[in-house]
Design a protein around this motif. Sequence first.
Motif, mmCIF file in Angstrom:
data_model
loop_
_atom_site.group_PDB
_atom_site.id
_atom_site.type_symbol
_atom_site.label_atom_id
_atom_site.label_comp_id
_atom_site.label_asym_id
_atom_site.label_seq_id
_atom_site.Cartn_x
_atom_site.Cartn_y
_atom_site.Cartn_z
ATOM 1 N N SER A 15 0.805 -1.215 0.000
ATOM 2 C CA SER A 15 0.000 0.000 0.000
ATOM 3 C C SER A 15 0.838 1.265 0.000
ATOM 4 N N TYR A 16 2.041 1.202 0.567
ATOM 5 C CA TYR A 16 2.882 2.396 0.695
ATOM 6 C C TYR A 16 4.327 2.078 0.352
ATOM 7 N N GLU A 17 5.018 3.054 -0.249
ATOM 8 C CA GLU A 17 6.464 3.021 -0.334
ATOM 9 C C GLU A 17 6.966 3.946 0.767
ATOM 10 N N THR A 18 7.393 3.355 1.861
ATOM 11 C CA THR A 18 7.681 4.152 3.046
ATOM 12 C C THR A 18 8.708 3.455 3.920
ATOM 13 N N ASP A 31 -7.136 -1.223 -0.540
ATOM 14 C CA ASP A 31 -6.249 -0.803 -1.626
ATOM 15 C C ASP A 31 -6.142 -1.881 -2.699
#
Length: 222
Positions: A15-18, A31
């Motif tokens: 869901s995130y690039e973090t 998502d």
Amino acid sequence: HGDCISADTPRFIASYETGNSYIQNAAFTYDNALCAMAFMAAGQQERARLILDAFVFAIENDRYASDRVRNAYVYGSPEIFPGWGGHTRLPGFMMDNAFYEDRYQVGSNLGNTSFAVLALLQYYARFGGEVYLTTAKTLVDFALNAWTDAKGDGFFAGYDGWPENGTVFNFTYKSTEHNLDFYAACLALYQLTGGETYRDAAQSALRFLDQMYDRDSGLFWT
């Protein structure tokens, strides 16, 4: 995580690039369901199928019961590593040299369940595959059994926590957004199966939505 899997392996999308460890390895159900529907709309059937097959595997191999979808999974293949016990991989994070799971991510709620159902049914309606219809019915049946309000219309929001060890935080509120999602899911399932239970559930959600609508302002109470 999902870096070393073959091209035809079912998988979830991160869901995130973090660098935030709390959500770094999480693939949220909403998502991924939305991505699957977007891929179908774009004519990319195979990419949609890989996500939906990941949902089917994750639900069938849940470590508690094969009847619900979690709010999030680990991105990449949902299969557990060899020797880890044969269950679906769930997200978590390291803190103080220990591994923790977040009670929301491993919980289940009505809105996320509804979006998974909508994606599964959309795929089934366009491309077939009984497993997608069966999985969608399983999820809706669970929601009806777990989150129906015996005293009124509409459906409760779900729960956070771990049913596998009895640590569950049930929600006693009803979300307008969740009920709108569930209305759409139940209506789609009724249209595909003719099951009156799903028609009645859709009507219950719709009556609840009508009660939440303020005609003077044109807005919904949340």
